[in-house]
Design a protein around this motif. Structure first.
Motif, PDB file in Angstrom:
ATOM      1  N   MET A   1       0.836  -1.205   0.000  1.00 38.03           N
ATOM      2  CA  MET A   1       0.000   0.000   0.000  1.00 38.03           C
ATOM      3  C   MET A   1       0.864   1.246   0.000  1.00 38.03           C
ATOM      4  SD  MET A   1      -3.074  -0.979   2.649  1.00 38.03           S
ATOM      5  CE  MET A   1      -3.742   0.676   2.496  1.00 38.03           C
ATOM      6  N   VAL A   2       0.297   2.358  -0.441  1.00 37.66           N
ATOM      7  CA  VAL A   2       1.078   3.564  -0.626  1.00 37.66           C
ATOM      8  C   VAL A   2       1.670   4.093   0.668  1.00 37.66           C
ATOM      9  CG1 VAL A   2      -0.827   5.203  -0.374  1.00 37.66           C
ATOM     10  CG2 VAL A   2       1.064   5.764  -1.898  1.00 37.66           C
ATOM     11  N   ASP A   3       0.980   3.885   1.806  1.00 32.28           N
ATOM     12  CA  ASP A   3       1.487   4.450   3.051  1.00 32.28           C
ATOM     13  C   ASP A   3       2.634   3.644   3.636  1.00 32.28           C
ATOM     14  OD1 ASP A   3      -0.913   3.157   5.453  1.00 32.28           O
ATOM     15  OD2 ASP A   3      -0.296   2.380   3.507  1.00 32.28           O
ATOM     16  N   PHE A   4       3.025   2.534   2.954  1.00 31.89           N
ATOM     17  CA  PHE A   4       4.159   1.785   3.464  1.00 31.89           C
ATOM     18  C   PHE A   4       5.328   1.764   2.499  1.00 31.89           C
ATOM     19  CE2 PHE A   4       3.797   0.001   7.604  1.00 31.89           C
ATOM     20  CZ  PHE A   4       2.513   0.335   7.942  1.00 31.89           C
ATOM     21  N   VAL A   5       5.353   2.702   1.583  1.00 34.28           N
ATOM     22  CA  VAL A   5       6.533   2.882   0.746  1.00 34.28           C
ATOM     23  C   VAL A   5       7.719   3.171   1.665  1.00 34.28           C
ATOM     24  CG1 VAL A   5       7.637   4.397  -0.930  1.00 34.28           C
ATOM     25  CG2 VAL A   5       5.265   3.696  -1.270  1.00 34.28           C
ATOM     26  N   GLY A   6       8.814   2.448   1.447  1.00 30.47           N
ATOM     27  CA  GLY A   6      10.026   2.734   2.211  1.00 30.47           C
ATOM     28  C   GLY A   6      10.092   2.087   3.567  1.00 30.47           C
ATOM     29  N   ARG A   7       9.089   1.298   3.955  1.00 30.99           N
ATOM     30  CA  ARG A   7       9.102   0.685   5.281  1.00 30.99           C
ATOM     31  C   ARG A   7       9.469  -0.799   5.215  1.00 30.99           C
ATOM     32  NH1 ARG A   7       9.968   5.292   7.580  1.00 30.99           N
ATOM     33  NH2 ARG A   7       8.126   6.520   8.151  1.00 30.99           N
ATOM     34  N   ARG A   8       9.978  -1.269   4.097  1.00 33.54           N
ATOM     35  CA  ARG A   8      10.305  -2.691   3.957  1.00 33.54           C
ATOM     36  C   ARG A   8      11.362  -3.121   4.958  1.00 33.54           C
ATOM     37  NH1 ARG A   8      10.528  -0.727  -1.323  1.00 33.54           N
ATOM     38  NH2 ARG A   8       8.695  -1.192  -2.598  1.00 33.54           N
ATOM     39  N   ASP A   9      12.391  -2.315   5.139  1.00 36.61           N
ATOM     40  CA  ASP A   9      13.471  -2.689   6.054  1.00 36.61           C
ATOM     41  C   ASP A   9      12.963  -2.798   7.484  1.00 36.61           C
ATOM     42  OD1 ASP A   9      15.214  -2.722   3.957  1.00 36.61           O
ATOM     43  OD2 ASP A   9      16.116  -0.769   4.387  1.00 36.61           O
ATOM     44  N   GLU A  10      12.114  -1.864   7.886  1.00 29.73           N
ATOM     45  CA  GLU A  10      11.609  -1.874   9.254  1.00 29.73           C
ATOM     46  C   GLU A  10      10.690  -3.077   9.489  1.00 29.73           C
ATOM     47  OE1 GLU A  10      11.638   0.689   7.228  1.00 29.73           O
ATOM     48  OE2 GLU A  10      12.699   2.346   8.227  1.00 29.73           O
ATOM     49  N   LEU A  11       9.830  -3.379   8.506  1.00 32.73           N
ATOM     50  CA  LEU A  11       8.977  -4.559   8.623  1.00 32.73           C
ATOM     51  C   LEU A  11       9.828  -5.828   8.685  1.00 32.73           C
ATOM     52  CD1 LEU A  11       6.104  -3.638   6.151  1.00 32.73           C
ATOM     53  CD2 LEU A  11       5.862  -4.001   8.605  1.00 32.73           C
ATOM     54  N   ALA A  12      10.877  -5.870   7.862  1.00 37.67           N
ATOM     55  CA  ALA A  12      11.753  -7.044   7.854  1.00 37.67           C
ATOM     56  C   ALA A  12      12.440  -7.223   9.211  1.00 37.67           C
ATOM     57  CB  ALA A  12      12.783  -6.924   6.736  1.00 37.67           C
ATOM     58  N   THR A  13      12.827  -6.110   9.845  1.00 39.67           N
ATOM     59  CA  THR A  13      13.466  -6.192  11.165  1.00 39.67           C
ATOM     60  C   THR A  13      12.521  -6.799  12.193  1.00 39.67           C
ATOM     61  OG1 THR A  13      14.908  -4.303  10.723  1.00 39.67           O
ATOM     62  CG2 THR A  13      14.488  -4.835  13.033  1.00 39.67           C
ATOM     63  N   LEU A  14      11.277  -6.342  12.202  1.00 40.83           N
ATOM     64  CA  LEU A  14      10.301  -6.882  13.151  1.00 40.83           C
ATOM     65  C   LEU A  14      10.006  -8.353  12.858  1.00 40.83           C
ATOM     66  CD1 LEU A  14       7.840  -3.846  13.322  1.00 40.83           C
ATOM     67  CD2 LEU A  14       9.516  -4.527  15.049  1.00 40.83           C
TER      68      LEU A  14
END
Length: 472
Positions: A1-14
């Protein structure tokens, strides 16, 4: 979704942390803790909600409200009831009267045979001056929670308090992994909004990379189209986000709030800030500045050179808040009267000068990320240089350390105009200012929005080059 552009690394960390919890199911101590901090409205809660929802494991998301302990515990029971923890009803039936008891019930409600996620949002609301909550959290973790296969995520917007939670000498020291969620960077903003590099920097400056504001920006729309629409909507995130963040930090008449407004208006020196804040006494101003710096709302810059200097300059860290304080907040009244066109005209008149100063921290960060390259060496410190009367100002100084360097690596000038390239006159001025800083023939560079129209530079960078600093 558009509001999670750029948050892949943070999601991967969790996700990695949760996998570690899962791999320890049945072990003696399989619990893990993440302490997530980031400024208000940067998307911390939504990030963790998304992670928890997609995790496929039972979770409880509790958000403190900063009221009385009784109200916070009532809210915990209500959030537990809405969760999918198999034994969440224990919190409702037990009705714990303090956090010691609440943590005991929470531990009992967490499953033993599968991983789960427990989120406590806005932890600083629960922290007290005497450290009582931190002590109860530490005891609960050591005695019960860590023995469960649970990923405990502690979230907070007060950066200094979240840093203190894990600092030496505090009860919860070294019991969790620290994680920082920053705003979307210019490359992420550009990708999210489908903008060219130069326009991506404009959008990053105005939105501060805050997802809530970026989502309100139509894909592919230019700056002025976005502003015209936002300034005619009294509930636009561009208008209301700053006020809500400030209200959460300071009462409306609090002195630090007045000092922040003075800095946001463009004043940078101690004397000028005092004058703009209504002639505030030096001791009161110093206390207010300490509060603002401690909360990471204001940064203190010193000239970067081989000589010590006391010529401090203050700036608002968040470019969106800086934009709002200077060009939007003072004129909310006229926007509410339906005259956003007046505010837009004022922004147009001030845009070039405001942007020229506001973009410099982003450019310095980009260079620090990019270098070394084929033209310039690595520079562990990238800053600027100025004298007391500003007769000498250098936009970019690269050095081996800050604020007092042993070795200067390069100097540079920023020219961030739409239709005016960096030219021979700019180069001559840069050489003159370099001579005032050092006798060494350190390399010179230009950063220009509209290209370079001269020879004699050691390096030159444009918007696309700088955006590459976040795309690697």
């Amino acid at each position: 979704m558009v509001d999670f552009v750029g948050r892949r690394d943070e999601l991967a960390t969790l996700e990695r942390e949760l996998r570690k919890v899962a791999s320890g199911v049945g072990g003696e101590r399989s619990g893990r803790c993440v302490m997530l901090r980031g400024r208000r409205r940067v998307g911390k809660s939504r990030l963790v909600e998304r992670f928890a929802e997609n995790s496929g494991v039972p979770f409880l998301f509790y958000a403190a409200v900063g009221a009385s302990a009784e109200d916070d515990l009532t809210r915990l029971a209500r959030d537990a009831q809405a969760s999918n923890l198999p034994l969440a009803h224990l919190l409702t039936s037990a009705q714990p009267q303090n956090w010691d008891a609440a943590f005991d019930v929470l531990a009992a409600a967490l499953p033993d045979d599968q991983p789960s996620v427990l989120v406590v949002d806005e932890v600083p609301y629960l922290m007290d001056d005497d450290g009582a909550f931190e002590g109860m959290l530490q005891r609960a973790w050591d005695r019960a929670l860590e023995t469960k296969p649970v990923l405990l995520i502690l979230i907070g917007s007060d950066l200094s308090m979240m840093e203190a939670l894990n600092s030496y000498g505090r009860p919860f020291h070294q019991r969790g992994r620290e994680m920082v969620l920053g705003p979307l960077n210019p490359a992420e903003v550009g990708r999210m909004l489908d903008l060219e590099p130069a326009e991506a920097f404009d959008a990053a400056l105005v939105t501060g990379g805050l997802p809530l504001i970026c989502v309100d920006w139509p894909r592919g729309a230019g700056l002025w189209d976005f502003l015209e629409e936002a300034l005619n909507d009294p509930v636009s995130p561009l208008l209301v986000s700053a006020e809500r963040s400030l209200a959460a930090e300071f009462p409306p008449k609090a002195q630090p709030r007045n000092v922040l407004s003075a800095i946001g208006s463009g004043e940078r020196s101690f004397t000028n800030i005092a004058r703009a804040a209504g002639g505030i006494a030096a001791t009161s101003l110093q206390r207010s500045l300490e509060v603002l710096v401690d909360k990471r709302i204001v940064a203190v810059d010193l000239p970067l050179s081989t000589r010590p200097s006391k010529e401090r300059r203050y700036r608002v860290v968040d470019s969106y808040l800086r934009f709002w304080l200077h060009l939007v907040g003072p004129y909310i009244g006229e926007i509410e009267r339906g005259r956003g066109d007046l505010t837009l005209a004022r922004i147009r008149a001030n845009w070039t000068s405001w942007r020229g100063r506001a973009v410099e921290p982003l450019i310095r960060e980009a260079l620090a990320r990019l270098l070394p390259d084929d033209a310039l060496p690595e520079a562990p410190a990238v800053g600027g240089y100025w004298t007391r009367n500003n007769s000498v100002e250098i936009d970019i100084v690269g050095a081996d350390r800050a604020p007092v360097a042993k070795e200067l690596r390069f100097v540079g000038s920023v020219k961030w105009l739409e239709r005016s390239p960096f030219d021979q006159h700019d180069l001559v001025a840069l050489h003159r200012h370099r001579a005032a800083l050092t006798d060494e023939p350190v390399p010179v560079l230009a950063v220009s929005r509209s290209g370079v129209d001269c020879s004699g530079l050691d390096a030159a960078y444009g918007p696309a080059d700088l955006l590459g600093a976040w795309q690697a």
